[in-house]
Design a protein around this motif. Structure first.
Motif, PDB file in Angstrom:
ATOM      1  N   ASP A  15      -5.811   3.908   5.513  1.00  0.00           N
ATOM      2  CA  ASP A  15      -5.535   5.256   5.037  1.00  0.00           C
ATOM      3  C   ASP A  15      -4.363   5.868   5.794  1.00  0.00           C
ATOM      4  O   ASP A  15      -4.445   6.084   7.005  1.00  0.00           O
ATOM      5  N   ARG A  16      -3.255   6.090   5.099  1.00  0.00           N
ATOM      6  CA  ARG A  16      -2.040   6.735   5.608  1.00  0.00           C
ATOM      7  C   ARG A  16      -1.372   6.009   6.783  1.00  0.00           C
ATOM      8  O   ARG A  16      -0.623   6.608   7.538  1.00  0.00           O
ATOM      9  N   ILE A  17      -1.630   4.705   6.942  1.00  0.00           N
ATOM     10  CA  ILE A  17      -0.932   3.970   8.010  1.00  0.00           C
ATOM     11  C   ILE A  17       0.154   3.062   7.457  1.00  0.00           C
ATOM     12  O   ILE A  17       0.860   2.405   8.209  1.00  0.00           O
ATOM     13  N   GLY A  27      -0.326  -9.537  19.967  1.00  0.00           N
ATOM     14  CA  GLY A  27      -1.023  -8.260  19.922  1.00  0.00           C
ATOM     15  C   GLY A  27      -0.106  -7.090  19.605  1.00  0.00           C
ATOM     16  O   GLY A  27      -0.350  -5.977  20.048  1.00  0.00           O
ATOM     17  N   LEU A  28       0.944  -7.351  18.804  1.00  0.00           N
ATOM     18  CA  LEU A  28       1.934  -6.328  18.487  1.00  0.00           C
ATOM     19  C   LEU A  28       2.159  -6.197  16.986  1.00  0.00           C
ATOM     20  O   LEU A  28       2.059  -7.178  16.246  1.00  0.00           O
ATOM     21  N   VAL A  29       2.511  -4.984  16.565  1.00  0.00           N
ATOM     22  CA  VAL A  29       2.928  -4.763  15.180  1.00  0.00           C
ATOM     23  C   VAL A  29       4.384  -5.191  15.065  1.00  0.00           C
ATOM     24  O   VAL A  29       5.242  -4.685  15.785  1.00  0.00           O
ATOM     25  N   LYS A  30       4.655  -6.157  14.178  1.00  0.00           N
ATOM     26  CA  LYS A  30       6.023  -6.655  13.974  1.00  0.00           C
ATOM     27  C   LYS A  30       6.825  -5.761  13.043  1.00  0.00           C
ATOM     28  O   LYS A  30       8.003  -5.507  13.264  1.00  0.00           O
ATOM     29  N   LYS A  31       6.173  -5.320  11.965  1.00  0.00           N
ATOM     30  CA  LYS A  31       6.861  -4.521  10.948  1.00  0.00           C
ATOM     31  C   LYS A  31       5.890  -3.503  10.390  1.00  0.00           C
ATOM     32  O   LYS A  31       4.689  -3.722  10.364  1.00  0.00           O
ATOM     33  N   ARG A  32       6.460  -2.398   9.908  1.00  0.00           N
ATOM     34  CA  ARG A  32       5.662  -1.359   9.258  1.00  0.00           C
ATOM     35  C   ARG A  32       6.410  -0.914   8.010  1.00  0.00           C
ATOM     36  O   ARG A  32       7.610  -0.659   8.068  1.00  0.00           O
ATOM     37  N   TYR A  33       5.703  -0.839   6.905  1.00  0.00           N
ATOM     38  CA  TYR A  33       6.314  -0.487   5.629  1.00  0.00           C
ATOM     39  C   TYR A  33       5.675   0.781   5.073  1.00  0.00           C
ATOM     40  O   TYR A  33       4.471   0.965   5.157  1.00  0.00           O
ATOM     41  N   PHE A  34       6.517   1.635   4.491  1.00  0.00           N
ATOM     42  CA  PHE A  34       6.078   2.848   3.820  1.00  0.00           C
ATOM     43  C   PHE A  34       6.553   2.789   2.385  1.00  0.00           C
ATOM     44  O   PHE A  34       7.548   2.142   2.093  1.00  0.00           O
ATOM     45  N   HIS A  35       5.897   3.516   1.514  1.00  0.00           N
ATOM     46  CA  HIS A  35       6.279   3.521   0.107  1.00  0.00           C
ATOM     47  C   HIS A  35       7.658   4.133  -0.113  1.00  0.00           C
ATOM     48  O   HIS A  35       8.487   3.588  -0.814  1.00  0.00           O
ATOM     49  N   ASP A  36       7.918   5.277   0.503  1.00  0.00           N
ATOM     50  CA  ASP A  36       9.193   5.945   0.254  1.00  0.00           C
ATOM     51  C   ASP A  36      10.044   6.087   1.515  1.00  0.00           C
ATOM     52  O   ASP A  36      11.000   6.841   1.539  1.00  0.00           O
ATOM     53  N   GLY A  37       9.699   5.376   2.554  1.00  0.00           N
ATOM     54  CA  GLY A  37      10.472   5.425   3.785  1.00  0.00           C
ATOM     55  C   GLY A  37      10.022   6.499   4.753  1.00  0.00           C
ATOM     56  O   GLY A  37      10.330   6.445   5.921  1.00  0.00           O
ATOM     57  N   GLU A  38       9.278   7.475   4.276  1.00  0.00           N
ATOM     58  CA  GLU A  38       8.812   8.558   5.140  1.00  0.00           C
ATOM     59  C   GLU A  38       7.312   8.788   5.020  1.00  0.00           C
ATOM     60  O   GLU A  38       6.620   8.870   6.017  1.00  0.00           O
ATOM     61  N   ARG A  39       6.840   8.915   3.799  1.00  0.00           N
ATOM     62  CA  ARG A  39       5.422   9.227   3.581  1.00  0.00           C
ATOM     63  C   ARG A  39       4.586   7.959   3.764  1.00  0.00           C
ATOM     64  O   ARG A  39       4.826   6.942   3.121  1.00  0.00           O
ATOM     65  N   PRO A  40       3.582   7.999   4.644  1.00  0.00           N
ATOM     66  CA  PRO A  40       2.745   6.813   4.832  1.00  0.00           C
ATOM     67  C   PRO A  40       1.997   6.432   3.558  1.00  0.00           C
ATOM     68  O   PRO A  40       1.527   7.278   2.815  1.00  0.00           O
ATOM     69  N   SER A  42      -1.151   4.619   1.719  1.00  0.00           N
ATOM     70  CA  SER A  42      -2.558   4.304   1.954  1.00  0.00           C
ATOM     71  C   SER A  42      -2.889   3.020   1.212  1.00  0.00           C
ATOM     72  O   SER A  42      -2.720   2.939  -0.003  1.00  0.00           O
ATOM     73  N   ILE A  43      -3.346   2.008   1.948  1.00  0.00           N
ATOM     74  CA  ILE A  43      -3.688   0.698   1.384  1.00  0.00           C
ATOM     75  C   ILE A  43      -5.200   0.550   1.407  1.00  0.00           C
ATOM     76  O   ILE A  43      -5.828   0.714   2.452  1.00  0.00           O
ATOM     77  N   ALA A  58      -3.848  -2.612  -3.534  1.00  0.00           N
ATOM     78  CA  ALA A  58      -4.491  -1.464  -4.171  1.00  0.00           C
ATOM     79  C   ALA A  58      -4.183  -0.300  -3.242  1.00  0.00           C
ATOM     80  O   ALA A  58      -4.587  -0.297  -2.084  1.00  0.00           O
ATOM     81  N   SER A  59      -3.396   0.651  -3.752  1.00  0.00           N
ATOM     82  CA  SER A  59      -2.906   1.715  -2.878  1.00  0.00           C
ATOM     83  C   SER A  59      -2.807   3.030  -3.629  1.00  0.00           C
ATOM     84  O   SER A  59      -3.030   3.094  -4.832  1.00  0.00           O
ATOM     85  N   ASN A  60      -2.414   4.064  -2.902  1.00  0.00           N
ATOM     86  CA  ASN A  60      -2.182   5.354  -3.541  1.00  0.00           C
ATOM     87  C   ASN A  60      -0.915   5.332  -4.402  1.00  0.00           C
ATOM     88  O   ASN A  60      -0.644   6.266  -5.115  1.00  0.00           O
ATOM     89  N   ALA A  61      -0.140   4.240  -4.334  1.00  0.00           N
ATOM     90  CA  ALA A  61       1.071   4.096  -5.149  1.00  0.00           C
ATOM     91  C   ALA A  61       0.964   2.946  -6.140  1.00  0.00           C
ATOM     92  O   ALA A  61       1.869   2.735  -6.919  1.00  0.00           O
ATOM     93  N   GLY A  62      -0.124   2.164  -6.105  1.00  0.00           N
ATOM     94  CA  GLY A  62      -0.315   1.040  -7.005  1.00  0.00           C
ATOM     95  C   GLY A  62       0.882   0.131  -7.054  1.00  0.00           C
ATOM     96  O   GLY A  62       1.752   0.313  -7.874  1.00  0.00           O
ATOM     97  N   LEU A  63       0.994  -0.858  -6.157  1.00  0.00           N
ATOM     98  CA  LEU A  63       2.203  -1.656  -6.109  1.00  0.00           C
ATOM     99  C   LEU A  63       1.996  -3.104  -5.699  1.00  0.00           C
ATOM    100  O   LEU A  63       0.960  -3.501  -5.209  1.00  0.00           O
TER     101      LEU A  63
END
Length: 75
Positions: A15-17, A27-40, A42-43, A58-63
């Protein structure tokens, strides 16, 4: 929610990550993706196609996410 990335890493969403690619060994996050580059994003569910590596989300953007060329298709 999480899915095997096919190389020992994990795709993680929630949710919103947004969508995270997590390096389990380090133990590290390699990459982080957002739908529009700013707004998190929700997957809610991640399904990885074994042959192509495509991620169906399955997300709040269906993609669909193409991790090989960092391409997101909303529908």
């Amino acid at each position: 929610t999480a899915a095997d990335a096919g190389n020992g890493d994990l795709w993680i969403g929630g949710d919103r990550i947004g969508l995270l690619l997590f390096d389990v060994a380090k133990g590290l996050v390699k990459k982080r993706y957002f739908h529009d580059g700013e707004r998190p994003l929700s997957i809610f569910t991640i399904i990885r196609e074994a042959e192509s590596g495509r991620l169906w989300l399955a997300s709040n953007a269906g993609l669909l996410f193409e991790p090989h060329d960092i391409h997101i298709i909303s529908f």
